[in-house]
Design a protein around this motif. Structure first.
Motif, PDB file in Angstrom:
ATOM      1  N   ARG A 297     -47.007 -24.429 -42.809  1.00 16.30           N
ATOM      2  CA  ARG A 297     -46.354 -25.545 -42.134  1.00 16.30           C
ATOM      3  C   ARG A 297     -45.745 -25.120 -40.815  1.00 16.30           C
ATOM      4  O   ARG A 297     -45.857 -25.808 -39.808  1.00 16.30           O
ATOM      5  CB  ARG A 297     -45.256 -26.106 -43.034  1.00 16.30           C
ATOM      6  N   MET A 298     -45.121 -23.932 -40.823  1.00 15.93           N
ATOM      7  CA  MET A 298     -44.494 -23.456 -39.600  1.00 15.93           C
ATOM      8  C   MET A 298     -45.543 -23.069 -38.567  1.00 15.93           C
ATOM      9  O   MET A 298     -45.369 -23.314 -37.382  1.00 15.93           O
ATOM     10  CB  MET A 298     -43.593 -22.258 -39.893  1.00 15.93           C
ATOM     11  N   THR A 299     -46.662 -22.493 -39.029  1.00 17.06           N
ATOM     12  CA  THR A 299     -47.752 -22.166 -38.112  1.00 17.06           C
ATOM     13  C   THR A 299     -48.260 -23.447 -37.448  1.00 17.06           C
ATOM     14  O   THR A 299     -48.431 -23.509 -36.227  1.00 17.06           O
ATOM     15  CB  THR A 299     -48.920 -21.510 -38.875  1.00 17.06           C
ATOM     16  N   ARG A 300     -48.444 -24.462 -38.279  1.00 21.84           N
ATOM     17  CA  ARG A 300     -48.928 -25.752 -37.780  1.00 21.84           C
ATOM     18  C   ARG A 300     -47.966 -26.297 -36.728  1.00 21.84           C
ATOM     19  O   ARG A 300     -48.376 -26.704 -35.645  1.00 21.84           O
ATOM     20  CB  ARG A 300     -49.046 -26.711 -38.963  1.00 21.84           C
TER      21      ARG A 300
ATOM     22  N   PRO B  61     -43.591 -17.380 -32.277  1.00 25.30           N
ATOM     23  CA  PRO B  61     -43.022 -18.124 -33.410  1.00 25.30           C
ATOM     24  C   PRO B  61     -43.731 -17.839 -34.727  1.00 25.30           C
ATOM     25  O   PRO B  61     -43.089 -17.784 -35.782  1.00 25.30           O
ATOM     26  CB  PRO B  61     -43.181 -19.599 -33.013  1.00 25.30           C
ATOM     27  N   ILE B  62     -45.052 -17.615 -34.668  1.00 25.10           N
ATOM     28  CA  ILE B  62     -45.774 -17.372 -35.922  1.00 25.10           C
ATOM     29  C   ILE B  62     -45.337 -16.051 -36.542  1.00 25.10           C
ATOM     30  O   ILE B  62     -45.067 -15.971 -37.739  1.00 25.10           O
ATOM     31  CB  ILE B  62     -47.296 -17.403 -35.689  1.00 25.10           C
ATOM     32  N   VAL B  63     -45.250 -15.009 -35.696  1.00 25.15           N
ATOM     33  CA  VAL B  63     -44.814 -13.706 -36.221  1.00 25.15           C
ATOM     34  C   VAL B  63     -43.433 -13.847 -36.834  1.00 25.15           C
ATOM     35  O   VAL B  63     -43.136 -13.300 -37.895  1.00 25.15           O
ATOM     36  CB  VAL B  63     -44.810 -12.655 -35.094  1.00 25.15           C
TER      37      VAL B  63
ATOM     38  N   SER C 230     -40.036 -11.161 -31.577  1.00 28.15           N
ATOM     39  CA  SER C 230     -40.020 -12.330 -30.688  1.00 28.15           C
ATOM     40  C   SER C 230     -39.439 -11.976 -29.313  1.00 28.15           C
ATOM     41  O   SER C 230     -39.803 -12.596 -28.326  1.00 28.15           O
ATOM     42  CB  SER C 230     -39.281 -13.498 -31.341  1.00 28.15           C
ATOM     43  N   ILE C 231     -38.601 -10.949 -29.249  1.00 22.53           N
ATOM     44  CA  ILE C 231     -38.151 -10.493 -27.924  1.00 22.53           C
ATOM     45  C   ILE C 231     -39.318  -9.863 -27.178  1.00 22.53           C
ATOM     46  O   ILE C 231     -39.586 -10.165 -26.008  1.00 22.53           O
ATOM     47  CB  ILE C 231     -37.008  -9.452 -28.069  1.00 22.53           C
ATOM     48  N   LEU C 232     -40.067  -8.993 -27.895  1.00 22.97           N
ATOM     49  CA  LEU C 232     -41.170  -8.273 -27.259  1.00 22.97           C
ATOM     50  C   LEU C 232     -42.296  -9.213 -26.847  1.00 22.97           C
ATOM     51  O   LEU C 232     -42.996  -8.963 -25.877  1.00 22.97           O
ATOM     52  CB  LEU C 232     -41.722  -7.208 -28.209  1.00 22.97           C
ATOM     53  N   ALA C 233     -42.481 -10.300 -27.611  1.00 21.17           N
ATOM     54  CA  ALA C 233     -43.605 -11.190 -27.332  1.00 21.17           C
ATOM     55  C   ALA C 233     -43.336 -12.130 -26.167  1.00 21.17           C
ATOM     56  O   ALA C 233     -44.225 -12.841 -25.730  1.00 21.17           O
ATOM     57  CB  ALA C 233     -43.937 -12.002 -28.583  1.00 21.17           C
ATOM     58  N   ASN C 234     -42.114 -12.117 -25.676  1.00 19.74           N
ATOM     59  CA  ASN C 234     -41.781 -13.030 -24.586  1.00 19.74           C
ATOM     60  C   ASN C 234     -42.089 -12.375 -23.239  1.00 19.74           C
ATOM     61  O   ASN C 234     -41.415 -11.439 -22.828  1.00 19.74           O
ATOM     62  CB  ASN C 234     -40.290 -13.370 -24.670  1.00 19.74           C
ATOM     63  N   PRO C 235     -43.133 -12.855 -22.545  1.00 18.86           N
ATOM     64  CA  PRO C 235     -43.528 -12.210 -21.286  1.00 18.86           C
ATOM     65  C   PRO C 235     -42.436 -12.268 -20.214  1.00 18.86           C
ATOM     66  O   PRO C 235     -42.346 -11.388 -19.374  1.00 18.86           O
ATOM     67  CB  PRO C 235     -44.772 -12.980 -20.862  1.00 18.86           C
TER      68      PRO C 235
END
Lengths: 271, 318
Positions: free
Chosen positions: B201-204, B241-243, B307-312
């Motif tokens: 659900r969260m992935t969606r 968000p998915i991770v 989520s910090i690392l994934a933020n460009p």
């Protein structure tokens, strides 16, 4: 009341049915709760609609009395969790500053430990009685209500009408109960349905682990625990609570969804 | 210092503080009782000598604060004390069981994470059509039944009626990997079902959120097919968000394991904890509580850091 959607209607009907069965349990249960009336694990028959349990008690009567215990504990715990959580949540939003910080960080801390684990830790030294269960479950769960209440109230607290109330010199009690609470009520009520289900699942889990309602009192989780040995012999007595919990949970969910939709629609649900 | 390093260091320090506070809370949870722990362990009929002995053994005659610090100090050095019930070293019993629990949780994660992301993508592709509706229906059903009942339902139908898998998940060191996997097939399925719904659900939701961006419209307008738009353009932007969701669910998995282990009689941490709670073996309960809290806080921390690392925007500051 005439345009209730069909799903909410079904939800209301079953929720009402479960609560009625819980209240009227001594009247509708065919046998006594702890009365041994037959052989071990008898199959379903006209005398015993769901068969008998691991020591020959009527399973339907156990299920009805069990529902009574489960629903009672869940209801009181939800009420406790709601009162504690929303009082502190609204207070934190209105007070702000260090009081808000202190309460919020404390709640963060409690939520950093999974509630089942924390409940187990506390129950390892507490006597396992129904009031203790209600207290532990209600207080642990109030952290979730606190978060929601605070988040909703912080948004309302900056509205113009709240500002106006403060400027005309209303006290803190008035602001909380007359300005913020009525506007925060609908998300809180919808959340209440979910919290109630969570409580049913929580108390069932604890009883299943042997740390909830103690025998001979019946509750849905306890019925699973008592009859689980039957599963390996192909006796499904332990599965009836699954049916009961699932239908109760789904019907409460349907009602909660409807309340949420009704109160968040633009027409305020009055149209 | 690179700002991202600073943020990560902050998160690490914060989690460490949180763990410290959580250990205090777990310790406080066991002395919260107004009466006497020794009394509640032994019951009302205990003789005064037995009570005095137990108090001595638990160190209850010392003040709570100094007991906490010596407990914490020992725990940090890997000494979790000895169990009251059988006098065994807790660290030794926990080591073996923790390995088993992580084995179970690992395989549940291996099955559920790709499945949840795949089904989430499907739900977005067929949004508001029957696959989406089916997925949300199953979600509702699976959050309405407690995990131990899902376990018994599966045990009843799959293992007793169909006889496909063993109904108890006993494993030991002499078994090969294949035998072990066969033994844990049912618990893994239950754990997968428990976390799948939420993750899906969260992935969606995460992908749907990205789907509203302008560049998705561009991709659609230049003629990419539905799945390609999701796969090439929406998915990479929804990774953070998915991770996050995956990590939170893995943390949940660690708790769900407690109940599932009891259902399938699996020799792991959860069963160890539950057994000793009913025996009122306080040192074991404290040790297990601490370990579960540490794993939970650790996974939440990893979620934050990812989520910090994934933020460009944070990775390439202006």
């Amino acid at each position: 009341m005439k345009n209730i959607p069909i799903s909410a209607m079904i939800g209301l009907f079953f929720t009402g049915l479960y609560f009625a069965a819980a209240i009227l349990a001594p009247l509708i249960a065919p046998y006594g709760m702890a009365e041994v009336v037959g052989d071990v694990w008898e199959p379903a028959s006209s005398e015993h609609l769901l068969g008998t349990d691991n020591i020959g008690r009527d399973l339907l009567s156990r299920m009805i009395y069990g529902g009574r215990t489960t629903i009672f504990i869940a209801t009181v715990a939800t009420a406790l969790s709601f009162i504690t959580g929303s009082v502190f949540g609204l207070l934190a939003a209105v007070l702000g500053g260090w009081a808000d910080q202190a309460m919020s960080r404390f709640v963060d801390l409690i939520m950093s430990i999974p509630s089942l684990i924390f409940a187990l830790v506390v129950l390892s030294v507490m006597p396992v009685t129904i009031p203790v269960l209600i207290l532990v479950m209600g207080l642990l769960d109030s952290t979730r209500v606190y978060r929601l209440a605070r988040a909703v109230a912080v948004d309302i607290n900056v509205m113009d009408y709240v500002e106006a109330a403060k400027l005309r010199g209303e006290g803190r009690g008035w602001v909380i109960f007359r300005e913020i609470l009525p506007n925060a009520l609908s998300p809180l009520v919808a959340e209440m349905g979910l919290r109630f289900i969570f409580m049913v699942l929580f108390v069932s889990t604890l009883s299943f682990l042997g740390l909830g309602v103690q025998p001979p009192a019946a509750d849905w989780g306890g019925i699973v625990k008592e009859n689980k040995e039957g599963i390996v012999y192909g006796i499904g007595a332990a599965l009836w609570p699954a049916v009961a919990i699932a239908t109760l949970a789904i019907s409460v969910n349907l009602v909660a969804d409807w309340i949420l939709n009704r109160t968040t629609s633009l027409k305020g649900g009055r149209g | 210092m690179h700002p991202i390093l600073k943020l990560v260091a902050q998160r690490l320090a914060l989690s460490f503080l949180l763990l410290l506070a959580a250990s205090a809370l777990i310790f406080a949870g066991t002395i919260i009782l107004p009466g006497d722990v020794a009394q509640s362990i032994l019951g009302q009929s205990a003789t005064p000598e037995a009570l005095a002995n137990l108090r001595e053994e638990l160190g209850l005659n010392e003040p709570a604060l100094s007991r906490y610090f010596s407990w914490l100090g020992n725990a940090l050095q890997g000494d979790l004390g000895t169990a009251l019930t059988n006098g065994r070293d807790i660290a030794e019993s926990v080591g073996y069981r923790l390995k088993n629990t992580l084995f179970l949780a690992f395989w549940a994660a291996v099955v559920s994470v790709p499945l949840a992301i795949g089904l989430g993508l499907l739900a977005v592709r067929f949004r508001n059509r029957w696959p989406d509706k089916l997925i949300s229906g199953v979600t509702l059903a699976s959050i309405s039944i407690p995990e131990f009942l899902i376990g018994y339902l599966l045990m009843y139908f799959v293992s007793v009626k169909l006889g496909w898998f063993p109904s108890v998940a006993m494993i030991n060191d002499t078994m090969t990997l294949g035998q072990k996997l066969q033994a844990i097939a049912l618990p893994v399925t239950v754990l997968t079902l428990v976390v799948l719904a939420h993750m899906m659900r969260m992935t969606r939701a995460a992908i749907l959120n990205v789907m509203q961006s302008a560049y998705i419209e561009t991709a659609e307008l230049k003629g990419l097919s539905g799945l390609q738009v999701i796969y090439r353009h929406a998915f990479p932007n929804a990774i953070a968000p998915i991770v996050n969701v995956v990590m939170l669910n893995l943390a949940y998995l660690v708790v769900g394991v407690v109940v599932i282990e009891v259902v399938f009689v699996y020799p792991g941490m959860g069963q160890y904890l539950v057994d000793h709670v009913s025996k009122r073996d306080v040192p074991v309960v404290q040790a297990c509580g601490l370990i579960f809290a540490a794993v939970y806080i650790g996974l939440n921390m990893v979620a934050d850091i990812v989520s910090i690392l994934a933020n460009p925007r944070l990775r390439h500051p202006k």
